[in-house]
Write a protein that holds these residues in place. Structure first.
Motif, PDB file in Angstrom:
ATOM      1  N   ASP A   1     -45.630  78.583 -26.512  1.00 43.72           N
ATOM      2  CA  ASP A   1     -45.086  79.050 -27.833  1.00 43.72           C
ATOM      3  C   ASP A   1     -43.639  78.924 -28.004  1.00 43.72           C
ATOM      4  OD1 ASP A   1     -47.784  79.030 -28.587  1.00 43.72           O
ATOM      5  OD2 ASP A   1     -47.865  81.239 -28.168  1.00 43.72           O
ATOM      6  N   ILE A   2     -43.294  78.459 -29.023  1.00 42.10           N
ATOM      7  CA  ILE A   2     -41.666  78.396 -29.244  1.00 42.10           C
ATOM      8  C   ILE A   2     -41.342  78.847 -30.727  1.00 42.10           C
ATOM      9  CG2 ILE A   2     -39.395  77.269 -29.775  1.00 42.10           C
ATOM     10  CD1 ILE A   2     -40.318  75.456 -27.442  1.00 42.10           C
ATOM     11  N   LYS A   3     -40.507  79.967 -30.993  1.00 44.82           N
ATOM     12  CA  LYS A   3     -40.336  80.303 -32.438  1.00 44.82           C
ATOM     13  C   LYS A   3     -39.497  79.384 -33.045  1.00 44.82           C
ATOM     14  CE  LYS A   3     -40.342  85.110 -30.969  1.00 44.82           C
ATOM     15  NZ  LYS A   3     -39.480  86.395 -30.785  1.00 44.82           N
ATOM     16  N   ILE A   4     -39.781  78.994 -34.211  1.00 45.48           N
ATOM     17  CA  ILE A   4     -39.027  77.975 -34.924  1.00 45.48           C
ATOM     18  C   ILE A   4     -39.169  78.534 -36.616  1.00 45.48           C
ATOM     19  CG2 ILE A   4     -41.075  76.684 -35.424  1.00 45.48           C
ATOM     20  CD1 ILE A   4     -39.057  73.924 -35.137  1.00 45.48           C
ATOM     21  N   ILE A   5     -38.136  78.327 -37.280  1.00 45.00           N
ATOM     22  CA  ILE A   5     -37.687  78.343 -38.555  1.00 45.00           C
ATOM     23  C   ILE A   5     -37.690  76.977 -39.136  1.00 45.00           C
ATOM     24  CG2 ILE A   5     -36.222  79.219 -40.441  1.00 45.00           C
ATOM     25  CD1 ILE A   5     -35.344  81.498 -38.400  1.00 45.00           C
ATOM     26  N   ASN A   6     -38.408  76.558 -40.154  1.00 46.00           N
ATOM     27  CA  ASN A   6     -38.637  75.359 -40.986  1.00 46.00           C
ATOM     28  C   ASN A   6     -38.014  75.503 -42.402  1.00 46.00           C
ATOM     29  OD1 ASN A   6     -38.889  72.641 -41.837  1.00 46.00           O
ATOM     30  ND2 ASN A   6     -41.043  72.704 -41.457  1.00 46.00           N
ATOM     31  N   ARG A   7     -36.579  75.163 -42.603  1.00 42.94           N
ATOM     32  CA  ARG A   7     -36.177  75.171 -43.989  1.00 42.94           C
ATOM     33  C   ARG A   7     -36.047  73.862 -44.606  1.00 42.94           C
ATOM     34  NH1 ARG A   7     -31.305  79.356 -42.185  1.00 42.94           N
ATOM     35  NH2 ARG A   7     -32.586  81.274 -42.269  1.00 42.94           N
ATOM     36  N   SER A   8     -36.850  72.873 -44.042  1.00 44.78           N
ATOM     37  CA  SER A   8     -37.085  71.561 -44.783  1.00 44.78           C
ATOM     38  C   SER A   8     -38.401  71.852 -45.434  1.00 44.78           C
ATOM     39  CB  SER A   8     -36.924  70.528 -43.487  1.00 44.78           C
ATOM     40  OG  SER A   8     -38.423  70.352 -42.946  1.00 44.78           O
ATOM     41  N   ALA A   9     -38.819  70.609 -46.130  1.00 45.92           N
ATOM     42  CA  ALA A   9     -40.086  70.457 -46.722  1.00 45.92           C
ATOM     43  C   ALA A   9     -40.922  69.618 -45.909  1.00 45.92           C
ATOM     44  CB  ALA A   9     -39.607  69.658 -48.195  1.00 45.92           C
ATOM     45  N   HIS A  10     -40.588  69.349 -45.012  1.00 50.60           N
ATOM     46  CA  HIS A  10     -41.452  68.521 -43.824  1.00 50.60           C
ATOM     47  C   HIS A  10     -42.046  69.346 -42.952  1.00 50.60           C
ATOM     48  CE1 HIS A  10     -38.855  65.695 -45.791  1.00 50.60           C
ATOM     49  NE2 HIS A  10     -37.815  66.281 -45.407  1.00 50.60           N
ATOM     50  N   ALA A  11     -43.178  68.940 -42.360  1.00 51.10           N
ATOM     51  CA  ALA A  11     -44.028  69.421 -41.473  1.00 51.10           C
ATOM     52  C   ALA A  11     -43.069  69.764 -40.317  1.00 51.10           C
ATOM     53  CB  ALA A  11     -45.171  68.310 -41.080  1.00 51.10           C
ATOM     54  N   LEU A  12     -43.685  70.514 -39.311  1.00 51.92           N
ATOM     55  CA  LEU A  12     -42.785  70.828 -37.850  1.00 51.92           C
ATOM     56  C   LEU A  12     -42.994  69.524 -37.099  1.00 51.92           C
ATOM     57  CD1 LEU A  12     -44.195  74.399 -36.952  1.00 51.92           C
ATOM     58  CD2 LEU A  12     -42.015  73.813 -37.999  1.00 51.92           C
ATOM     59  N   PRO A  13     -42.199  69.394 -36.005  1.00 52.75           N
ATOM     60  CA  PRO A  13     -42.340  68.325 -35.360  1.00 52.75           C
ATOM     61  C   PRO A  13     -43.555  68.312 -34.542  1.00 52.75           C
ATOM     62  CG  PRO A  13     -39.955  69.248 -34.879  1.00 52.75           C
ATOM     63  CD  PRO A  13     -40.876  70.096 -36.033  1.00 52.75           C
ATOM     64  N   ALA A  14     -44.163  67.147 -34.241  1.00 54.54           N
ATOM     65  CA  ALA A  14     -45.402  67.091 -33.495  1.00 54.54           C
ATOM     66  C   ALA A  14     -45.721  65.889 -32.566  1.00 54.54           C
ATOM     67  CB  ALA A  14     -46.519  67.118 -34.662  1.00 54.54           C
ATOM     68  N   TYR A  15     -46.416  66.144 -31.814  1.00 49.55           N
ATOM     69  CA  TYR A  15     -46.696  64.851 -30.696  1.00 49.55           C
ATOM     70  C   TYR A  15     -47.692  63.956 -31.591  1.00 49.55           C
ATOM     71  CZ  TYR A  15     -44.694  67.890 -27.257  1.00 49.55           C
ATOM     72  OH  TYR A  15     -44.139  69.173 -26.715  1.00 49.55           O
ATOM     73  N   GLU A  16     -47.212  62.719 -31.653  1.00 51.81           N
ATOM     74  CA  GLU A  16     -48.158  61.714 -32.227  1.00 51.81           C
ATOM     75  C   GLU A  16     -49.239  61.300 -31.663  1.00 51.81           C
ATOM     76  OE1 GLU A  16     -47.306  60.567 -35.391  1.00 51.81           O
ATOM     77  OE2 GLU A  16     -45.629  62.090 -35.512  1.00 51.81           O
ATOM     78  N   THR A  17     -49.214  61.403 -30.365  1.00 50.19           N
ATOM     79  CA  THR A  17     -50.473  60.875 -29.434  1.00 50.19           C
ATOM     80  C   THR A  17     -50.661  61.829 -28.396  1.00 50.19           C
ATOM     81  OG1 THR A  17     -49.335  59.545 -27.607  1.00 50.19           O
ATOM     82  CG2 THR A  17     -49.847  58.505 -29.524  1.00 50.19           C
ATOM     83  N   GLU A  18     -51.647  62.167 -27.732  1.00 51.07           N
ATOM     84  CA  GLU A  18     -52.298  62.845 -26.806  1.00 51.07           C
ATOM     85  C   GLU A  18     -51.349  63.186 -25.515  1.00 51.07           C
ATOM     86  OE1 GLU A  18     -55.764  63.231 -23.586  1.00 51.07           O
ATOM     87  OE2 GLU A  18     -56.360  63.202 -26.068  1.00 51.07           O
TER      88      GLU A  18
END
Length: 143
Positions: free
Chosen positions: A2-19
């Motif tokens: 788990d990593i703490k993150i603040i998202n001040r953008s209007a976009h989704a958090l970074p994510a892995y696109e594939t497994e």
């Protein structure tokens, strides 16, 4: 992990696109598009702030599609975000092509890989262990 993150953008958090993905796409957080002229570099905000655990870094790498299709890359690649940095993640892009390139809000501009690292203690010596390679450096094994 788990990593703490603040998202001040209007976009989704970074994510892995594939497994099996190693990197997560980072998106531009812009009020208006940014043009990058040939051989120009620009610092692009993401709207993300994070708190990595000690012993980890975030590596910022180019996206292969942007590099191949448009000549857009990252200076100081891979960039390193240290565990004690708390500022906004910004991406240092460069346009290596011969034409201008526009970055829009929400465009995927880089990849981020979270990686474990070690810190070392130096042991000064006068002689290093011999190897077959020895001091052979750049190009010593041929083409």
């Amino acid at each position: 992990m788990d990593i703490k993150i603040i998202n001040r953008s209007a976009h989704a958090l970074p994510a892995y696109e594939t497994e099996a993905s190693a990197g997560m796409d980072l998106r531009a957080d812009l009020i208006e598009p940014i043009m990058i002229a040939p051989m120009e570099r620009k610092l692009i905000p993401t709207g993300l702030f994070m708190e990595l655990p000690v012993g980890f870094e975030a590596q910022i790498r180019p996206r292969s599609g942007l590099a191949l299709k448009h000549g857009i890359s990252i200076l100081n690649s891979p960039g390193t975000i240290d565990a004690d940095y708390r500022g906004e993640l910004k991406i240092l892009l460069i346009n290596l092509s011969t034409t201008e390139f526009e970055i829009g809000n929400g465009d995927r501009i880089a990849q981020m890989v979270i990686s474990r690292h070690e810190q070392v203690n130096w042991e000064e010596v006068n002689i290093l262990t011999e190897t077959i390679r020895g001091a052979g450096g750049y190009g010593h094994t041929g083409l």
